[in-house]
Design an enzyme around this catalytic site. Structure first.
Site, short mmCIF file in Angstrom:
data_model
loop_
_atom_site.label_atom_id
_atom_site.label_comp_id
_atom_site.label_asym_id
_atom_site.label_seq_id
_atom_site.Cartn_x
_atom_site.Cartn_y
_atom_site.Cartn_z
CE LYS B 103 12.59 -30.24 -20.93
NZ LYS B 103 13.33 -30.11 -22.19
CE LYS B 152 -23.07 -43.56 5.81
NZ LYS B 152 -24.17 -43.75 6.75
CE LYS B 178 -19.97 -38.41 -7.63
NZ LYS B 178 -19.12 -39.27 -6.77
CG ASP B 180 -17.11 -42.67 -2.73
OD1 ASP B 180 -16.64 -41.64 -3.26
OD2 ASP B 180 -17.09 -42.86 -1.51
CD GLU B 181 -13.69 -40.33 -5.01
OE1 GLU B 181 -14.94 -40.25 -4.95
OE2 GLU B 181 -12.93 -40.05 -4.06
#
Lengths: 410, 410
Positions: B103, B152, B178, B180-181
């Site tokens: 809140k 990429k 890794k 890419d997200e």
């Protein structure tokens, strides 16, 4: 529509395909902002384009984002819309956040101001199972605004205190009573026991009145990954409705709860959303976070800040949330529940601002009524009844509420 | 410490109890701001206090929030710290967000600038299982900065393209590669097949080099409630590491993944967090969101915006994130991975800013190297090697990188 300085930008085609995720962003009207939009559309989908060999372009075109709108909306701001092919993401809301506002959210200032999900998604993300009509049918209340009362100060309270407070709110006419979203400290009144106590109380109330039983919405306190199990256990004990905070627990958690069978009635709380809806030039528009995404995730009732209290949304923004929750769309309408700062004198304005297909969400002005909780609920119900019988007598509970908080907007 | 105008505010006791959730907020230094702090402490815990009968006060005092700090930090802003008793919430991060900034986040302007979890929580929320030391041990790299290379443009690519790109990055010397997200469109290279291809490639690389195999971190694409199942399936196929976006999927999801056995290596991505960390006067400090909470949720590597790129955090804020990830604390240190805008010429500055216990996270300056991806990774590794051998010969890949992006900060 403005498609770059020369109107020649190749990705600005204007057409809306049937099966894309459409995201509209407010970005500063600086530099070559239409080019920024193109870079967003390409960068968030296939990474690069113009330097790709023709054969790769042909194969990857199905994944290429397109700029479908470029509008200068003020001296300082432009709205650009990007269409992400549905092929780029599965029908789930974590993926929507990541694709439409994952990396882009870090590219401040930028605000996600509009969102429309792909046409193929309603099967996987059907939205509210009960929706406005289903909640009304369950409660036997076809048309008037519903009254949602919030428990006061539940942490550490006993089951007897819980049952007494619930009885008071229901006896005063609350259609739904919900836990506080910060209520985790239920050691003395665990979820299962509250649900059973509420079920017994509701049954006896229904037997006395001959009307459908009112609802109790229990706060789900499990972690996001275990919330479905907690809900299923509580439903086995008689729970029908839950309060969920999707921006703390994950929008996917709310969506998973909406797929439970039998389907619980789901109330969505805006906890934590204030962190990203409250700054006008950045973040996410309230209508997207508390409207579009909340409805898609399956909330039957969407709670959001009213335009009246100290914790307030500007009226136009609050109305846009209401519209996103219950306006015409492929998913069933949810019930908008503007909250905070409400008192009985505001009921006519609330209905003027949001229509009568609304949930009146109150706590302070129920428990703070000079004659107590039951009178507080009664005052709200009297204010609701006056909408259809404006010349009827004013009961003493409503007079006392008017005397304390005013008979209209302060 | 300033405890209200008269220094007499009853809740401002200053002491830090051992088992409380401590949240520090920046609020405007307006009106009776110490009173606002007290109202927050009471309102977010027991609701009201001074009007409670003494017997109830006695019973509820275990749940009462306390203001433990009131500091005017500038002409405009004050920092107030509230201690929430651990009894008020279970050891889970959704509850932390709801209690500490649910809140309150709607009560703009207010910024959550500090957070410390209760002392009793590390058992339920142990933090990084591998941590910096475990990741280094797995990779056989005891001291130098690690190189994390990003694929990429993966959407729509085939398994053969994936394997080729992975091979190039590993051959150039990337310790970890890794996804890419935003990589959800893996129809042509599904997770299970990528994991198997990566495992085979890594094994043959390790056999050739005689060194531990490099790591591949796969993007988890399931909805938050199903991510643990997806991870378990991928681990059965040989996956060791995952990329997770906890602010899209839920912090609890990351925490649940950290409890999986055997334990995957977890990389946390800041997707969507930009929506609430980027506005200085509101939202959540990056050090809290991408540091404290990410470490508590169990990330072994925490990715966050570097101070160098176009998508940048101010240096002090980025350093505070790094400190929160790996500074002294009850949980194991995670590896900080400042990302975006990195090129080999920045490596000395990066290590100066974040220390050598760091992950160098790069994509554009690896794949964009004039001589290709493998040379791009090689240039970064050469820049890392120069940290310990500053007078050694400069290999041609590093010279080419310096020529393109500069030999130092731009």
């Amino acid at each position: 529509m403005l498609c770059g300085p020369l109107g020649t930008h190749i990705f600005c085609r204007g057409a809306q395909m049937s099966n894309e995720l459409l995201a509209t962003y407010a970005i500063p009207r600086q530099g070559d902002w239409p080019r920024r939009a193109e870079e967003m559309a390409v960068g968030m989908t296939v990474g690069s384009w113009t330097d790709l060999p023709a054969l790769e372009q042909e194969r990857l075109t199905a994944f290429l984002g397109r700029v479908t709108r470029c509008d200068a909306v003020s001296d300082d701001w432009a709205h650009v819309q990007i269409a992400y092919p549905a092929a780029n993401l599965p029908p789930q809301l974590s993926a929507v956040l990541t694709v439409a506002f994952g990396k882009l959210s870090l590219d401040s200032p930028i605000r996600l101001v509009g969102l429309s999900l792909p046409d193929s998604w309603p099967k996987a993300l059907p939205g509210p199972h009960h929706g406005a009509a289903g909640v009304r049918q369950r409660l036997g209340v076809p048309a008037r605004p519903l009254l949602l009362s919030i428990f006061k100060s539940e942490n550490g309270r006993t089951l007897a205190e819980f049952a007494h407070a619930l009885d008071q709110q229901w006896a005063g006419g609350a259609d739904i009573v919900k836990d506080d979203e910060i209520f985790f400290a239920d050691q003395a009144a665990p979820l299962g026991e509250r649900v059973r106590a509420a079920r017994d109380l509701a049954s006896s109330l229904a037997a006395r009145s001959g009307r459908p039983a009112p609802l109790y919405a229990a706060n789900l306190t499990a972690s996001g990954d275990r919330a479905v199990d907690q809900a299923a256990t509580a439903m086995a004990a008689g729970a029908e409705a839950f309060l969920v905070s999707p921006y703390a627990m994950g929008l996917d958690t709310l969506a998973a709860l909406s797929r439970l069978e039998p389907h619980p009635i789901l109330l969505s709380h805006p906890a934590f959303a204030g962190a990203f809806i409250s700054t006008s030039g950045h973040g996410v528009a309230a209508s997207v976070a508390l409207g579009v995404l909340t409805r898609a995730a399956g909330a039957d009732i969407g709670i959001f800040p009213s335009p009246y209290g100290s914790v307030a949304l500007p009226r136009a923004e609050a109305q846009a949330v209401g519209q996103a929750l219950c306006g015409p769309a492929v998913r069933r309408p949810a019930l908008p529940a503007p909250a905070a700062g409400l008192h009985p004198g505001l009921v006519p304005q609330l209905v003027g601002d949001f229509g009568s297909d609304v949930v009146i969400n109150a706590g302070g002005a129920i428990h703070g009524h000079p004659d107590g909780t039951q009178a507080g609920a009664r005052a709200f119900r009297a204010a609701i009844d006056r909408l259809s019988h404006p010349d009827g007598p004013v009961p003493p509970e409503l007079l006392a509420a008017w005397a304390k908080w005013g008979a209209g907007p302060r």
